[in-house]
Design a protein around this motif. Sequence first.
Motif, short mmCIF file in Angstrom:
data_model
loop_
_atom_site.label_atom_id
_atom_site.label_comp_id
_atom_site.label_asym_id
_atom_site.label_seq_id
_atom_site.Cartn_x
_atom_site.Cartn_y
_atom_site.Cartn_z
N GLY A 98 45.90 31.11 31.14
CA GLY A 98 46.10 31.40 32.54
C GLY A 98 44.87 32.11 33.10
N PRO A 99 44.76 32.25 34.43
CA PRO A 99 43.56 32.85 35.03
C PRO A 99 43.26 34.26 34.54
CG PRO A 99 45.24 32.40 36.71
CD PRO A 99 45.74 31.82 35.43
N VAL A 100 44.25 35.08 34.36
CA VAL A 100 43.99 36.45 33.89
C VAL A 100 43.55 36.43 32.43
CG1 VAL A 100 44.97 38.75 33.55
CG2 VAL A 100 45.62 37.41 35.58
N ASP A 131 44.81 41.22 46.47
CA ASP A 131 43.98 40.04 46.16
C ASP A 131 42.66 40.40 45.50
OD1 ASP A 131 45.89 38.42 47.23
OD2 ASP A 131 44.87 38.12 49.14
N HIS A 132 41.96 41.37 46.06
CA HIS A 132 40.64 41.78 45.57
C HIS A 132 40.62 43.29 45.41
CE1 HIS A 132 38.93 37.80 45.82
NE2 HIS A 132 39.49 37.67 47.01
N VAL A 159 39.26 42.06 35.53
CA VAL A 159 40.19 42.09 36.66
C VAL A 159 39.53 41.48 37.89
CG1 VAL A 159 41.54 43.56 38.19
CG2 VAL A 159 41.48 44.06 35.74
N HIS A 160 38.27 41.85 38.12
CA HIS A 160 37.55 41.26 39.27
C HIS A 160 37.45 39.74 39.13
CE1 HIS A 160 36.57 44.96 41.30
NE2 HIS A 160 36.02 45.46 40.20
N GLU A 164 39.17 36.52 41.36
CA GLU A 164 38.50 35.32 41.87
C GLU A 164 39.27 34.07 41.44
OE1 GLU A 164 34.49 35.33 40.42
OE2 GLU A 164 34.11 37.34 41.18
N TYR A 165 39.64 33.99 40.17
CA TYR A 165 40.35 32.82 39.66
C TYR A 165 41.71 32.67 40.32
CZ TYR A 165 36.94 32.42 35.86
OH TYR A 165 35.80 32.27 35.12
#
Length: 171
Positions: A98-100, A131-132, A159-160, A164-165
């Motif tokens: 997954g993205p994380v 979100d960011h 985390v940053h 983005e992902y």
Amino acid sequence: MSIETSESDSERPVREISLTVNGETVSAEVEPRLKLSDFLRNYRDLRSVRVGCEHGVCGACTVSMDDAVVKSCLVYAVQADGSDLLTVEGLADDGELGPVQQAFHEEHALQCGFCTSGFVMATRSLLKETDHPTDEAIQAGLADNICRCTGYQNIYDAVHRAAEYTQEDED
């Protein structure tokens, strides 16, 4: 599913629970005092759920329960009856990270790996709220998780990148 018990255990009370774990409906008879972390790790073989301090301080046992992060060492399995649980194993999609998870891998935010699952689950929750996130927001969002290996810079970078992902997935 029935959890094996020894003869002396057979006199202990049990309770039937039914819950969803990583998208799979699971039913089991458990002792009321069985911790959710032990249920997930020992009876569901979900090895991402780690038990460190057993006091809810280190965050290694962090999972998502009904879309809120919880320390599974502080929750009894019977309290999760009817809940929807998600562990790190449930974040992958058809074997793809997954993205994380991908961000933690790419930023080498794994270190020894013991705490990583808890950080990944806490990051997932943080990114649902923000979100960011700034470094300050990350510090606050991950404050309930402890890494004993070294500094947190790679985790912050992950985390940053995960932000983005996650944003790319939503676009």
